[in-house]
Design a protein around this motif. Structure first.
Motif, PDB file in Angstrom:
ATOM      1  N   VAL A  73      -5.036   3.752 -37.751  1.00 61.96           N
ATOM      2  CA  VAL A  73      -5.946   4.219 -38.923  1.00 61.96           C
ATOM      3  C   VAL A  73      -6.240   2.707 -39.629  1.00 61.96           C
ATOM      4  CG1 VAL A  73      -6.731   5.134 -41.033  1.00 61.96           C
ATOM      5  CG2 VAL A  73      -5.844   6.424 -39.044  1.00 61.96           C
ATOM      6  N   PHE A  74      -4.993   1.958 -39.990  1.00 61.87           N
ATOM      7  CA  PHE A  74      -5.242   0.729 -40.656  1.00 61.87           C
ATOM      8  C   PHE A  74      -6.000  -0.414 -39.857  1.00 61.87           C
ATOM      9  CE2 PHE A  74      -1.269   1.709 -43.137  1.00 61.87           C
ATOM     10  CZ  PHE A  74      -1.790   2.301 -44.254  1.00 61.87           C
ATOM     11  N   LEU A  75      -5.537  -0.211 -38.330  1.00 57.27           N
ATOM     12  CA  LEU A  75      -6.350  -1.203 -37.577  1.00 57.27           C
ATOM     13  C   LEU A  75      -7.948  -0.801 -37.623  1.00 57.27           C
ATOM     14  CD1 LEU A  75      -3.954  -1.343 -34.653  1.00 57.27           C
ATOM     15  CD2 LEU A  75      -4.262  -3.427 -36.247  1.00 57.27           C
ATOM     16  N   GLY A  76      -8.167   0.629 -37.751  1.00 56.50           N
ATOM     17  CA  GLY A  76      -9.653   1.075 -37.667  1.00 56.50           C
ATOM     18  C   GLY A  76     -10.231   0.452 -38.958  1.00 56.50           C
ATOM     19  N   ALA A  77      -9.501   0.508 -40.068  1.00 58.02           N
ATOM     20  CA  ALA A  77     -10.132  -0.171 -41.378  1.00 58.02           C
ATOM     21  C   ALA A  77     -10.317  -1.318 -41.249  1.00 58.02           C
ATOM     22  CB  ALA A  77      -9.010   0.508 -42.640  1.00 58.02           C
ATOM     23  N   LEU A  78      -9.460  -2.271 -40.695  1.00 61.42           N
ATOM     24  CA  LEU A  78      -9.569  -3.736 -40.488  1.00 61.42           C
ATOM     25  C   LEU A  78     -11.054  -4.085 -39.660  1.00 61.42           C
ATOM     26  CD1 LEU A  78      -8.502  -6.335 -40.964  1.00 61.42           C
ATOM     27  CD2 LEU A  78      -6.990  -6.344 -38.991  1.00 61.42           C
ATOM     28  N   CYS A  79     -10.953  -3.073 -38.669  1.00 61.88           N
ATOM     29  CA  CYS A  79     -12.449  -3.391 -37.747  1.00 61.88           C
ATOM     30  C   CYS A  79     -13.545  -3.263 -38.703  1.00 61.88           C
ATOM     31  CB  CYS A  79     -12.386  -2.450 -36.575  1.00 61.88           C
ATOM     32  SG  CYS A  79     -11.337  -2.801 -35.423  1.00 61.88           S
ATOM     33  N   GLU A  80     -13.274  -2.035 -39.301  1.00 63.12           N
ATOM     34  CA  GLU A  80     -14.767  -1.698 -40.207  1.00 63.12           C
ATOM     35  C   GLU A  80     -14.818  -2.685 -41.187  1.00 63.12           C
ATOM     36  OE1 GLU A  80     -15.283   2.229 -41.282  1.00 63.12           O
ATOM     37  OE2 GLU A  80     -16.374   2.285 -39.359  1.00 63.12           O
ATOM     38  N   PHE A  81     -13.821  -3.456 -41.923  1.00 63.52           N
ATOM     39  CA  PHE A  81     -14.026  -4.594 -42.849  1.00 63.52           C
ATOM     40  C   PHE A  81     -14.482  -5.574 -42.283  1.00 63.52           C
ATOM     41  CE2 PHE A  81     -12.151  -8.146 -45.179  1.00 63.52           C
ATOM     42  CZ  PHE A  81     -12.864  -7.867 -46.578  1.00 63.52           C
ATOM     43  N   VAL A  82     -14.275  -6.035 -40.992  1.00 61.83           N
ATOM     44  CA  VAL A  82     -14.772  -7.027 -40.047  1.00 61.83           C
ATOM     45  C   VAL A  82     -16.453  -6.804 -39.773  1.00 61.83           C
ATOM     46  CG1 VAL A  82     -14.835  -8.412 -37.929  1.00 61.83           C
ATOM     47  CG2 VAL A  82     -12.639  -7.811 -39.100  1.00 61.83           C
ATOM     48  N   LEU A  83     -16.618  -5.590 -39.691  1.00 62.29           N
ATOM     49  CA  LEU A  83     -17.991  -4.981 -39.461  1.00 62.29           C
ATOM     50  C   LEU A  83     -18.893  -5.187 -40.547  1.00 62.29           C
ATOM     51  CD1 LEU A  83     -20.272  -3.504 -38.027  1.00 62.29           C
ATOM     52  CD2 LEU A  83     -19.153  -1.361 -38.863  1.00 62.29           C
ATOM     53  N   ALA A  84     -18.381  -4.971 -41.605  1.00 63.58           N
ATOM     54  CA  ALA A  84     -19.111  -5.151 -43.159  1.00 63.58           C
ATOM     55  C   ALA A  84     -19.322  -6.772 -43.419  1.00 63.58           C
ATOM     56  CB  ALA A  84     -18.467  -4.450 -44.309  1.00 63.58           C
ATOM     57  N   LEU A  85     -18.344  -7.570 -42.982  1.00 63.09           N
ATOM     58  CA  LEU A  85     -18.528  -8.996 -43.086  1.00 63.09           C
ATOM     59  C   LEU A  85     -19.629  -9.428 -41.999  1.00 63.09           C
ATOM     60  CD1 LEU A  85     -14.856 -10.322 -43.677  1.00 63.09           C
ATOM     61  CD2 LEU A  85     -16.590  -9.650 -45.362  1.00 63.09           C
ATOM     62  N   ALA A  86     -19.335  -8.902 -41.044  1.00 64.39           N
ATOM     63  CA  ALA A  86     -20.558  -9.170 -39.985  1.00 64.39           C
ATOM     64  C   ALA A  86     -21.877  -9.075 -40.188  1.00 64.39           C
ATOM     65  CB  ALA A  86     -20.056  -9.068 -38.428  1.00 64.39           C
ATOM     66  N   VAL A  87     -22.070  -7.658 -40.745  1.00 66.74           N
ATOM     67  CA  VAL A  87     -23.372  -7.114 -41.121  1.00 66.74           C
ATOM     68  C   VAL A  87     -23.732  -7.743 -42.208  1.00 66.74           C
ATOM     69  CG1 VAL A  87     -24.490  -5.088 -42.303  1.00 66.74           C
ATOM     70  CG2 VAL A  87     -23.020  -4.685 -40.359  1.00 66.74           C
ATOM     71  N   THR A  88     -23.142  -8.245 -43.229  1.00 70.78           N
ATOM     72  CA  THR A  88     -23.611  -9.204 -44.538  1.00 70.78           C
ATOM     73  C   THR A  88     -24.008 -10.576 -43.708  1.00 70.78           C
ATOM     74  OG1 THR A  88     -22.091  -8.143 -45.875  1.00 70.78           O
ATOM     75  CG2 THR A  88     -23.089 -10.267 -46.722  1.00 70.78           C
ATOM     76  N   GLY A  89     -23.154 -11.101 -42.826  1.00 68.01           N
ATOM     77  CA  GLY A  89     -23.465 -12.360 -42.421  1.00 68.01           C
ATOM     78  C   GLY A  89     -24.504 -12.547 -41.735  1.00 68.01           C
ATOM     79  N   THR A  90     -25.048 -11.317 -40.883  1.00 62.96           N
ATOM     80  CA  THR A  90     -26.483 -11.459 -40.262  1.00 62.96           C
ATOM     81  C   THR A  90     -27.512 -11.735 -41.124  1.00 62.96           C
ATOM     82  OG1 THR A  90     -26.347  -8.907 -40.200  1.00 62.96           O
ATOM     83  CG2 THR A  90     -25.480 -10.114 -38.095  1.00 62.96           C
ATOM     84  N   GLY A  91     -27.514 -10.934 -42.262  1.00 66.00           N
ATOM     85  CA  GLY A  91     -28.464 -10.872 -43.061  1.00 66.00           C
ATOM     86  C   GLY A  91     -28.777 -12.453 -43.598  1.00 66.00           C
ATOM     87  N   ALA A  92     -27.407 -12.982 -44.127  1.00 63.54           N
ATOM     88  CA  ALA A  92     -27.187 -14.314 -44.789  1.00 63.54           C
ATOM     89  C   ALA A  92     -27.950 -15.361 -43.678  1.00 63.54           C
ATOM     90  CB  ALA A  92     -25.946 -14.678 -45.125  1.00 63.54           C
ATOM     91  N   VAL A  93     -27.290 -15.081 -42.552  1.00 62.91           N
ATOM     92  CA  VAL A  93     -27.544 -16.266 -41.492  1.00 62.91           C
ATOM     93  C   VAL A  93     -29.146 -16.474 -41.391  1.00 62.91           C
ATOM     94  CG1 VAL A  93     -27.096 -16.980 -39.169  1.00 62.91           C
ATOM     95  CG2 VAL A  93     -25.352 -16.450 -40.788  1.00 62.91           C
TER      96      VAL A  93
END
Length: 239
Positions: free
Chosen positions: A48-68
């Motif tokens: 579950v912790f690994l899943g949470a880490l994946c989703e945290f990376v997802l949130a960062l990447a989602v934000t990154g697409t908007g900024a880039v």
């Protein structure tokens, strides 16, 4: 390498990261999301912790697409570009709230040792409530908000011809279907994770992967990219 080409490469990588992280997070969460008595069992906390880490990376990447993509999209329509950035931030925020609800279930599981039957029943109820909370964030973040963001981005790319219009049309179809599917789930027509839900999500998945591959391989449309670069040069010279 031009700044427009670099932007295309970074955006392409981020879109691929969102797909991998989203699938990874959902798969790793399965023991917790599909076991009503998870808080009473041995648990699969590391998974579950690994899943949470994946989703945290997802949130960062989602934000990154908007900024880039903002510097490119604002040249097409500044208002829509701002809307896309805000939408991506909202999507990331909802994902983060879902992560916290899942991790809270893990915390509850750690407190079940030695709990009386009545306490255990309360913990199960609380755990199920937190899972339900995550399910709602999953519906509104990676479904409703994702669909709206997809429609904005695909619409901008269709009008500006930043990518071939066939790719943009795929995004328009995908965004529409994922919003329609989320509405169906909202009114109980079928479950979020179901055959119907998966089929409705396929076009938006195909859109993001196709867009990512296009941006990595060829970047934005050559003519449009050159025109955007010329506009940037003219703006800098004017300043």
């Amino acid at each position: 390498m031009s700044s427009t080409r670099r932007t295309a490469i970074v955006a392409g990588v981020l879109f691929l990261v969102t797909e991998v992280a989203a699938i990874g997070g959902l798969a790793l969460y399965r023991p917790l999301l599909h076991d009503a008595d998870y808080v009473l069992g041995p648990g699969a906390d590391t998974q579950v912790f690994l899943g949470a880490l994946c989703e945290f990376v997802l949130a960062l990447a989602v934000t990154g697409t908007g900024a880039v993509l903002y510097p490119i999209l604002r040249r097409c329509n500044e208002g829509a570009a701002v809307g896309y950035v805000c939408g991506r931030l909202l999507e990331a925020a909802v994902i983060l709230v879902g992560i916290i609800s899942v991790l809270s279930v893990v915390t509850l599981r750690a407190r079940t040792d030695g709990a009386a039957d009545a306490d255990a029943a309360s913990l199960v109820t609380a755990g199920q409530a937190l899972v339900a909370f995550h399910d709602w964030t999953f519906l509104f973040g990676p479904n409703f908000v994702l669909g709206a963001n997809t429609l904005i981005l695909a619409g901008l790319m269709y009008r500006s011809r930043l990518v071939p219009r066939a790719i943009a049309v795929l995004g328009l179809v995908g965004g529409t279907l994922i919003c329609a599917s989320a509405t169906a789930v909202l009114f109980g027509i079928y479950e979020q994770v179901s055959v119907a839900g998966s089929l409705a999500a396929l076009p938006v998945f195909a859109w993001e992967v196709t867009l990512a591959v296009r941006l990595l391989a060829k970047g934005f449309d050559a003519d449009t990219g050159s025109d955007l670069g010329a506009r940037d040069g003219a703006a800098v010279a004017a300043v």
